[in-house]
Design a protein around this motif. Sequence first.
Motif, PDB file in Angstrom:
ATOM      1  N   MET A   1      13.755 -28.882 -25.124  1.00  0.00           N
ATOM      2  CA  MET A   1      12.652 -29.634 -24.542  1.00  0.00           C
ATOM      3  C   MET A   1      12.610 -29.417 -23.030  1.00  0.00           C
ATOM      4  SD  MET A   1      12.100 -33.770 -24.329  1.00  0.00           S
ATOM      5  CE  MET A   1      11.798 -33.925 -26.086  1.00  0.00           C
ATOM      6  N   LEU A   2      11.387 -29.329 -22.504  1.00  0.00           N
ATOM      7  CA  LEU A   2      11.177 -29.277 -21.065  1.00  0.00           C
ATOM      8  C   LEU A   2      10.413 -30.519 -20.650  1.00  0.00           C
ATOM      9  CD1 LEU A   2      11.168 -27.997 -18.244  1.00  0.00           C
ATOM     10  CD2 LEU A   2       9.086 -26.756 -18.925  1.00  0.00           C
ATOM     11  N   ILE A   3      10.958 -31.235 -19.669  1.00  0.00           N
ATOM     12  CA  ILE A   3      10.311 -32.437 -19.158  1.00  0.00           C
ATOM     13  C   ILE A   3       9.822 -32.162 -17.746  1.00  0.00           C
ATOM     14  CG2 ILE A   3      10.586 -34.873 -18.555  1.00  0.00           C
ATOM     15  CD1 ILE A   3      12.851 -35.013 -20.608  1.00  0.00           C
ATOM     16  N   GLY A   4       8.519 -32.323 -17.520  1.00  0.00           N
ATOM     17  CA  GLY A   4       7.967 -32.281 -16.177  1.00  0.00           C
ATOM     18  C   GLY A   4       8.111 -33.664 -15.571  1.00  0.00           C
ATOM     19  N   LEU A   5       8.957 -33.778 -14.552  1.00  0.00           N
ATOM     20  CA  LEU A   5       9.354 -35.079 -14.032  1.00  0.00           C
ATOM     21  C   LEU A   5       8.758 -35.326 -12.654  1.00  0.00           C
ATOM     22  CD1 LEU A   5      11.169 -37.610 -14.373  1.00  0.00           C
ATOM     23  CD2 LEU A   5      12.992 -36.303 -13.266  1.00  0.00           C
ATOM     24  N   VAL A  81      14.853 -30.214 -17.146  1.00  0.00           N
ATOM     25  CA  VAL A  81      13.947 -31.032 -16.351  1.00  0.00           C
ATOM     26  C   VAL A  81      13.432 -30.200 -15.193  1.00  0.00           C
ATOM     27  CG1 VAL A  81      13.858 -32.937 -14.694  1.00  0.00           C
ATOM     28  CG2 VAL A  81      14.860 -33.304 -16.940  1.00  0.00           C
ATOM     29  N   LEU A  82      12.115 -30.200 -15.012  1.00  0.00           N
ATOM     30  CA  LEU A  82      11.504 -29.588 -13.832  1.00  0.00           C
ATOM     31  C   LEU A  82      10.976 -30.714 -12.964  1.00  0.00           C
ATOM     32  CD1 LEU A  82      10.557 -27.110 -12.223  1.00  0.00           C
ATOM     33  CD2 LEU A  82       8.442 -27.168 -13.549  1.00  0.00           C
ATOM     34  N   GLY A  83      11.636 -30.954 -11.834  1.00  0.00           N
ATOM     35  CA  GLY A  83      11.227 -32.014 -10.928  1.00  0.00           C
ATOM     36  C   GLY A  83      10.103 -31.546 -10.022  1.00  0.00           C
ATOM     37  N   ILE A  84       9.009 -32.311  -9.985  1.00  0.00           N
ATOM     38  CA  ILE A  84       7.804 -31.904  -9.261  1.00  0.00           C
ATOM     39  C   ILE A  84       7.388 -33.020  -8.314  1.00  0.00           C
ATOM     40  CG2 ILE A  84       5.361 -31.324  -9.517  1.00  0.00           C
ATOM     41  CD1 ILE A  84       6.050 -30.139 -12.234  1.00  0.00           C
ATOM     42  N   LEU A  85       7.006 -32.654  -7.087  1.00  0.00           N
ATOM     43  CA  LEU A  85       6.515 -33.645  -6.139  1.00  0.00           C
ATOM     44  C   LEU A  85       5.320 -34.395  -6.711  1.00  0.00           C
ATOM     45  CD1 LEU A  85       6.656 -31.593  -2.823  1.00  0.00           C
ATOM     46  CD2 LEU A  85       8.041 -33.594  -3.393  1.00  0.00           C
ATOM     47  N   GLY A  86       5.247 -35.677  -6.420  1.00  0.00           N
ATOM     48  CA  GLY A  86       4.136 -36.472  -6.915  1.00  0.00           C
ATOM     49  C   GLY A  86       4.241 -36.704  -8.397  1.00  0.00           C
ATOM     50  N   ASP A  87       3.164 -36.409  -9.114  1.00  0.00           N
ATOM     51  CA  ASP A  87       3.087 -36.625 -10.552  1.00  0.00           C
ATOM     52  C   ASP A  87       2.783 -35.300 -11.243  1.00  0.00           C
ATOM     53  OD1 ASP A  87       2.379 -39.091 -12.688  1.00  0.00           O
ATOM     54  OD2 ASP A  87       1.426 -37.179 -13.130  1.00  0.00           O
ATOM     55  N   THR A 112       5.839 -34.900 -20.202  1.00  0.00           N
ATOM     56  CA  THR A 112       5.899 -35.300 -18.797  1.00  0.00           C
ATOM     57  C   THR A 112       6.372 -36.741 -18.657  1.00  0.00           C
ATOM     58  OG1 THR A 112       3.590 -36.028 -18.775  1.00  0.00           O
ATOM     59  CG2 THR A 112       4.030 -33.733 -18.139  1.00  0.00           C
ATOM     60  N   GLU A 113       6.911 -37.028 -17.485  1.00  0.00           N
ATOM     61  CA  GLU A 113       7.231 -38.398 -17.084  1.00  0.00           C
ATOM     62  C   GLU A 113       6.575 -38.634 -15.730  1.00  0.00           C
ATOM     63  OE1 GLU A 113       8.579 -40.823 -18.619  1.00  0.00           O
ATOM     64  OE2 GLU A 113       9.463 -39.825 -20.358  1.00  0.00           O
ATOM     65  N   PRO A 114       5.812 -39.713 -15.576  1.00  0.00           N
ATOM     66  CA  PRO A 114       5.018 -39.903 -14.365  1.00  0.00           C
ATOM     67  C   PRO A 114       5.852 -40.228 -13.136  1.00  0.00           C
ATOM     68  CG  PRO A 114       4.895 -41.850 -15.754  1.00  0.00           C
ATOM     69  CD  PRO A 114       5.634 -40.809 -16.544  1.00  0.00           C
ATOM     70  N   GLY A 115       5.274 -39.914 -11.984  1.00  0.00           N
ATOM     71  CA  GLY A 115       5.861 -40.288 -10.706  1.00  0.00           C
ATOM     72  C   GLY A 115       4.785 -40.902  -9.835  1.00  0.00           C
ATOM     73  N   ILE A 116       5.164 -41.457  -8.706  1.00  0.00           N
ATOM     74  CA  ILE A 116       4.185 -42.012  -7.771  1.00  0.00           C
ATOM     75  C   ILE A 116       3.326 -40.872  -7.243  1.00  0.00           C
ATOM     76  CG2 ILE A 116       3.867 -43.193  -5.565  1.00  0.00           C
ATOM     77  CD1 ILE A 116       6.512 -44.627  -6.101  1.00  0.00           C
ATOM     78  N   SER A 117       2.018 -40.955  -7.440  1.00  0.00           N
ATOM     79  CA  SER A 117       1.129 -39.868  -7.031  1.00  0.00           C
ATOM     80  C   SER A 117       0.800 -39.950  -5.550  1.00  0.00           C
ATOM     81  CB  SER A 117      -0.176 -39.903  -7.833  1.00  0.00           C
ATOM     82  OG  SER A 117      -1.000 -40.964  -7.379  1.00  0.00           O
ATOM     83  N   ALA A 118       0.278 -38.855  -5.012  1.00  0.00           N
ATOM     84  CA  ALA A 118      -0.117 -38.812  -3.608  1.00  0.00           C
ATOM     85  C   ALA A 118      -1.222 -39.821  -3.305  1.00  0.00           C
ATOM     86  CB  ALA A 118      -0.591 -37.402  -3.234  1.00  0.00           C
ATOM     87  N   ILE A 119      -2.058 -40.137  -4.305  1.00  0.00           N
ATOM     88  CA  ILE A 119      -3.179 -41.046  -4.073  1.00  0.00           C
ATOM     89  C   ILE A 119      -2.688 -42.458  -3.797  1.00  0.00           C
ATOM     90  CG2 ILE A 119      -5.299 -41.994  -5.040  1.00  0.00           C
ATOM     91  CD1 ILE A 119      -5.292 -38.948  -4.377  1.00  0.00           C
ATOM     92  N   THR A 120      -1.814 -42.979  -4.647  1.00  0.00           N
ATOM     93  CA  THR A 120      -1.316 -44.336  -4.428  1.00  0.00           C
ATOM     94  C   THR A 120      -0.401 -44.384  -3.210  1.00  0.00           C
ATOM     95  OG1 THR A 120       0.401 -43.899  -6.076  1.00  0.00           O
ATOM     96  CG2 THR A 120      -1.556 -45.064  -6.814  1.00  0.00           C
TER      97      THR A 120
END
Length: 201
Positions: A1-5, A81-87, A112-120
Motif C-alpha cells: 500500500m502507498l499512502i499519500g500523507l 508513505v509519501l509525505g506531501i506538503l499541505g494536503d 490518502t490521509e488529509p493534512g492542513i491545506s494551504a487555504i486554511t
Amino acid sequence: MLIGLGLGPGDPELLTLRAVRLLQEADKVFVPGRIARRLVAPYRDAEVLEFPMTDDLVSVRECMERNAEKIAPVASSGTAVLGILGDPNFFSTFSRLCEVLLVRHPGIECRTEPGISAITAFASVAGISLTEGFTVTDGGEPATRIMLKVRSPRETAARLRDEGYTTFILVERMFMDRMKVFRNGDLPEESDYMSILFARR
C-alpha cells in the motif's frame, strides 16, 4: 500500500496525530524534497525523491515512472508513505504518481490521509475568516465545485446538471460516526447538516 500523507503548511507541529502515527508505523517514508524531509525529521527518516517543477510532460512522466519503481518494492509487501506538503488531494502530484504506479503495479493500493491545506493555513496567517463562497484555481478555469452544508443534495445536483456538471459525490459526517458516501444517482433527497457535495463538469 502507498499512502499519500498530508504534512500541513510547513511547521512540524501542524502535522496531525494520525500523520505522526503513520510516519512511525510505515515500512518506509518517502518525501518530494528537503522541506518535506525537514517536516518529518522529528518523527522519522525519509528518502527524498525527485519531483521536478516543469511543464515538460515527458520529463514529468519519466520522473513518475522512476519514483514508482522506487516505491513499488516497499508498497507491494508493506506500507510506504509519501509525505506531501499541505494536503495530498489538493493540487498535488500524488494522483499522477498513483496513476503511473497502478499501471505498472496494479496490485498496489493507493490512498490518502488529509493534512492542513494551504487555504486554511492562509486564512489563519492572514487573519481572515472565510465565511462566504470563494474560488480556488491554479490559474485555469474551475471545473469543480464544492458545497458545504447541502441539505437537499438531489435537488442541488439537478440544478447543477443544468450548468453542465455531471459527476457528484456527497459525504455526510466525514470522519465521524455513521459517515456515508453517496455517488451520482444514489444522492439522497435530504442530508445531514455536516455534509459536503462535490460536483465536476
